[in-house]
Design a protein around this motif. Structure first.
Motif, PDB file in Angstrom:
ATOM      1  N   ARG A  44      14.779 -32.001  39.924  1.00 38.58           N
ATOM      2  CA  ARG A  44      13.894 -31.050  40.605  1.00 38.58           C
ATOM      3  C   ARG A  44      12.525 -31.677  40.863  1.00 38.58           C
ATOM      4  N   CYS A  45      11.997 -32.414  39.891  1.00 36.67           N
ATOM      5  CA  CYS A  45      10.696 -33.057  40.068  1.00 36.67           C
ATOM      6  C   CYS A  45      10.736 -34.082  41.198  1.00 36.67           C
ATOM      7  N   ILE A  46      11.824 -34.841  41.280  1.00 39.01           N
ATOM      8  CA  ILE A  46      11.959 -35.835  42.351  1.00 39.01           C
ATOM      9  C   ILE A  46      12.027 -35.158  43.714  1.00 39.01           C
ATOM     10  N   LEU A  47      12.803 -34.060  43.795  1.00 40.72           N
ATOM     11  CA  LEU A  47      12.906 -33.330  45.057  1.00 40.72           C
ATOM     12  C   LEU A  47      11.570 -32.688  45.433  1.00 40.72           C
ATOM     13  N   GLU A  48      10.838 -32.233  44.434  1.00 35.34           N
ATOM     14  CA  GLU A  48       9.529 -31.648  44.710  1.00 35.34           C
ATOM     15  C   GLU A  48       8.562 -32.703  45.251  1.00 35.34           C
TER      16      GLU A  48
ATOM     17  N   THR B 252       6.762 -28.759  28.171  1.00 35.59           N
ATOM     18  CA  THR B 252       6.065 -29.968  27.737  1.00 35.59           C
ATOM     19  C   THR B 252       6.742 -31.219  28.276  1.00 35.59           C
ATOM     20  N   LEU B 253       8.051 -31.293  28.116  1.00 40.80           N
ATOM     21  CA  LEU B 253       8.770 -32.468  28.609  1.00 40.80           C
ATOM     22  C   LEU B 253       8.670 -32.583  30.129  1.00 40.80           C
ATOM     23  N   VAL B 254       8.860 -31.453  30.815  1.00 39.04           N
ATOM     24  CA  VAL B 254       8.798 -31.472  32.280  1.00 39.04           C
ATOM     25  C   VAL B 254       7.382 -31.813  32.749  1.00 39.04           C
ATOM     26  N   GLY B 255       6.366 -31.304  32.037  1.00 39.28           N
ATOM     27  CA  GLY B 255       4.991 -31.629  32.414  1.00 39.28           C
ATOM     28  C   GLY B 255       4.720 -33.116  32.371  1.00 39.28           C
ATOM     29  N   VAL B 256       5.159 -33.771  31.293  1.00 42.34           N
ATOM     30  CA  VAL B 256       4.966 -35.216  31.164  1.00 42.34           C
ATOM     31  C   VAL B 256       5.798 -35.966  32.206  1.00 42.34           C
ATOM     32  N   ILE B 257       7.051 -35.545  32.385  1.00 42.05           N
ATOM     33  CA  ILE B 257       7.935 -36.213  33.358  1.00 42.05           C
ATOM     34  C   ILE B 257       7.383 -36.064  34.780  1.00 42.05           C
ATOM     35  N   HIS B 258       6.959 -34.847  35.128  1.00 40.27           N
ATOM     36  CA  HIS B 258       6.432 -34.565  36.468  1.00 40.27           C
ATOM     37  C   HIS B 258       5.208 -35.434  36.758  1.00 40.27           C
ATOM     38  N   ALA B 259       4.247 -35.459  35.804  1.00 35.87           N
ATOM     39  CA  ALA B 259       3.031 -36.249  36.017  1.00 35.87           C
ATOM     40  C   ALA B 259       3.347 -37.739  36.094  1.00 35.87           C
ATOM     41  N   SER B 260       4.280 -38.201  35.272  1.00 30.86           N
ATOM     42  CA  SER B 260       4.631 -39.626  35.267  1.00 30.86           C
ATOM     43  C   SER B 260       5.298 -40.026  36.579  1.00 30.86           C
ATOM     44  N   ILE B 261       6.229 -39.191  37.068  1.00 28.49           N
ATOM     45  CA  ILE B 261       6.921 -39.495  38.327  1.00 28.49           C
ATOM     46  C   ILE B 261       5.931 -39.548  39.489  1.00 28.49           C
TER      47      ILE B 261
ATOM     48  N   ALA C 288       4.832 -42.731  41.719  1.00 33.75           N
ATOM     49  CA  ALA C 288       5.049 -42.647  43.168  1.00 33.75           C
ATOM     50  C   ALA C 288       3.804 -43.049  43.948  1.00 33.75           C
ATOM     51  N   MET C 289       2.628 -42.844  43.355  1.00 36.96           N
ATOM     52  CA  MET C 289       1.375 -43.202  44.027  1.00 36.96           C
ATOM     53  C   MET C 289       1.223 -44.712  44.200  1.00 36.96           C
ATOM     54  N   SER C 290       2.009 -45.495  43.453  1.00 28.52           N
ATOM     55  CA  SER C 290       1.933 -46.950  43.603  1.00 28.52           C
ATOM     56  C   SER C 290       2.398 -47.381  45.001  1.00 28.52           C
ATOM     57  N   TYR C 291       3.125 -46.515  45.689  1.00 28.91           N
ATOM     58  CA  TYR C 291       3.542 -46.813  47.069  1.00 28.91           C
ATOM     59  C   TYR C 291       2.319 -46.958  47.975  1.00 28.91           C
TER      60      TYR C 291
ATOM     61  N   SER D  53      -1.110 -47.252  46.580  1.00 27.82           N
ATOM     62  CA  SER D  53      -2.050 -48.189  45.962  1.00 27.82           C
ATOM     63  C   SER D  53      -1.767 -48.264  44.461  1.00 27.82           C
ATOM     64  N   TRP D  54      -1.590 -49.483  43.960  1.00 31.86           N
ATOM     65  CA  TRP D  54      -1.326 -49.621  42.526  1.00 31.86           C
ATOM     66  C   TRP D  54      -2.553 -49.236  41.702  1.00 31.86           C
ATOM     67  N   LYS D  55      -3.731 -49.385  42.295  1.00 30.35           N
ATOM     68  CA  LYS D  55      -4.955 -49.001  41.571  1.00 30.35           C
ATOM     69  C   LYS D  55      -5.003 -47.486  41.356  1.00 30.35           C
ATOM     70  N   ILE D  56      -4.653 -46.735  42.385  1.00 30.35           N
ATOM     71  CA  ILE D  56      -4.626 -45.273  42.268  1.00 30.35           C
ATOM     72  C   ILE D  56      -3.566 -44.847  41.250  1.00 30.35           C
ATOM     73  N   SER D  57      -2.413 -45.491  41.326  1.00 31.47           N
ATOM     74  CA  SER D  57      -1.341 -45.193  40.384  1.00 31.47           C
ATOM     75  C   SER D  57      -1.791 -45.452  38.953  1.00 31.47           C
ATOM     76  N   LEU D  58      -2.528 -46.545  38.747  1.00 34.38           N
ATOM     77  CA  LEU D  58      -3.021 -46.888  37.411  1.00 34.38           C
ATOM     78  C   LEU D  58      -3.994 -45.832  36.895  1.00 34.38           C
ATOM     79  N   ILE D  59      -4.836 -45.309  37.787  1.00 36.80           N
ATOM     80  CA  ILE D  59      -5.780 -44.257  37.371  1.00 36.80           C
ATOM     81  C   ILE D  59      -5.030 -43.004  36.921  1.00 36.80           C
ATOM     82  N   PHE D  60      -4.029 -42.606  37.702  1.00 40.11           N
ATOM     83  CA  PHE D  60      -3.249 -41.424  37.330  1.00 40.11           C
ATOM     84  C   PHE D  60      -2.509 -41.633  36.005  1.00 40.11           C
ATOM     85  N   LEU D  61      -1.938 -42.812  35.808  1.00 41.33           N
ATOM     86  CA  LEU D  61      -1.226 -43.092  34.558  1.00 41.33           C
ATOM     87  C   LEU D  61      -2.194 -43.142  33.376  1.00 41.33           C
TER      88      LEU D  61
END
Length: 387
Positions: A29-33, A139-148, A152-155, A157-165
């Motif tokens: 569901r998170c991937i489809l979202e 809790t699990l979905v929250g972490v999985i959703h944010a991580s996915i 995905a933001m690395s597509y 910019s890897w810098k933006i992806s690093l900030i989110f992570l």
């Protein structure tokens, strides 16, 4: 946190399959979202390059349609499995506790509060039904959703992806401190539940005694004190968790703002396309959407952990010998030695000793309120107690 999740899935037993399936559906569901960002990317790219056509609209509509329908279907599948796993898990444990209680020695009920057994079978199991569905999944979905979404933001910019992570990592660091606080306070909450249940059972079971000895005011005061103490402990827990939850929210908001400012800076420097900059700005405050809502749920994870320990404690209780040989006692006399009993400050049995030989009939007489019923209840209740 990992230990708590592992303990929960072991506790779920045969229902763990439903939980694993539910979590798998949540990941899909998170991937489809996340496909919604692809549709947004198509539209923004058309706007930036002034190339909006019917094909652009149809492509964006098609992606959104797949995203919405797929998200709805897997949300339905996930919640179905999670709900079934939650309620059937608690159903199995209640039946298990009931079967265990059939073979508990009477002495167990003397050394362990009846309120504790009642509290575990009712309030604790109800908490597990409601909290496990909300806490474990959110809790699990929250972490999985944010991580996915962060990956995905690395597509773009890897810098933006690093900030989110980094935001996710800092959130988990604060969350670890929150879980330590919750682990310290969770037993207090369960003890408050048990004490409250004790007071309620004592009030109900002793109603006849309350009326006979005119103890209504004293009994009401005891129950009210138990209610106030339960409220005080719950308020203490709520006050303790507020600073951690506030810190988690601040970290996520700062990370979102940092990603937005970084995308603007990268665009100004010419290292990031305008389309990518716009989509990062739009999505900056959406990446952590489910993690923010799950933040408050993490505090309850240790409460689930402590509740599981209470249930397992009952399941590890001693059992009577049900496979042994039939034994016949040497005699069936009833004997009491130096027994005293009081209701509060009112002593109704004062150092009573008696022996009722087997095969005889004994009548206990006296005026109302003299302790006849209490004495008979004591004989029936404590027949197998050694001391």
């Amino acid at each position: 946190m990992i230990h708590s999740f592992r303990k929960f899935f072991e506790f779920a037993g045969r229902q763990s399959r439903n939980w694993y399936l539910g979590l798998f559906y949540e990941i899909i569901r998170c991937i489809l979202e996340a496909l919604q960002f692809a549709a947004l990317l198509v539209v923004l790219d058309g706007l930036v390059h002034d190339n909006i056509t019917a094909q652009t609209a149809l492509l964006a509509f098609g992606i959104m349609l797949v995203s919405v329908i797929g998200t709805a279907i897997f949300w339905y599948l996930a919640h179905g499995k999670e709900g079934e796993g939650s309620y059937r898990m608690c159903e199995d444990k209640r039946i298990q506790i009931g079967n265990r209680m059939k073979y508990m020695p009477m002495g167990y009920f003397n050394s362990h509060s009846l309120g504790n057994l009642t509290s575990v079978s009712t309030a604790t199991m109800s908490d597990l039904e409601s909290m496990s569905f909300a806490v474990i999944v959110r809790t699990l979905v929250g972490v999985i959703h944010a991580s996915i979404f962060s990956v995905a933001m690395s597509y773009f910019s890897w810098k933006i992806s690093l900030i989110f992570l980094t935001g996710v990592i800092l959130f988990m660091v604060i969350n670890t401190m929150l879980l330590r606080c919750s682990k310290r306070l969770s037993p207090i909450r369960l003890d408050a539940q048990t004490e409250f249940m004790d007071a309620v059972l004592e009030y109900i079971q002793g109603m006849s005694v309350v009326r006979a000895f005119h103890m209504a005011k004293q009994s009401n005061t005891t129950l009210e004190k138990s209610i106030d103490e339960t409220k005080r402990k719950n308020q203490l827990i709520e006050r303790q968790r507020i600073p951690y939850i506030a810190a988690e929210q601040v970290v996520l908001r700062i990370a979102s703002a940092a990603a937005a400012f970084c995308s603007i800076a990268l665009f100004i420097n010419g290292t990031l396309e305008l389309t990518y900059c716009l989509i990062i700005l739009v999505s900056a405050f959406m990446v952590y959407s489910q993690l923010e809502s799950a933040g408050e749920m993490f505090f309850m994870l240790s409460m689930i952990d402590a509740s599981i320990d209470r249930v397992e404690e009952i399941n590890q209780s001693p059992q009577i010998d049900i496979d042994g040989k039939e034994q016949t006692p040497d005699r069936l006399d009833i004997e009491m030695q130096d027994v005293s009993f009081s209701y509060g400050d009112k002593k109704v049995i004062d150092h009573v000793s008696l022996t009722i030989p087997q095969g005889t009939t004994t009548a206990i007489v006296g005026p109302s309120g003299s302790g006849k019923t209490t004495l008979v209840n004591l004989i029936a209740r404590f027949w197998d107690v050694d001391s």
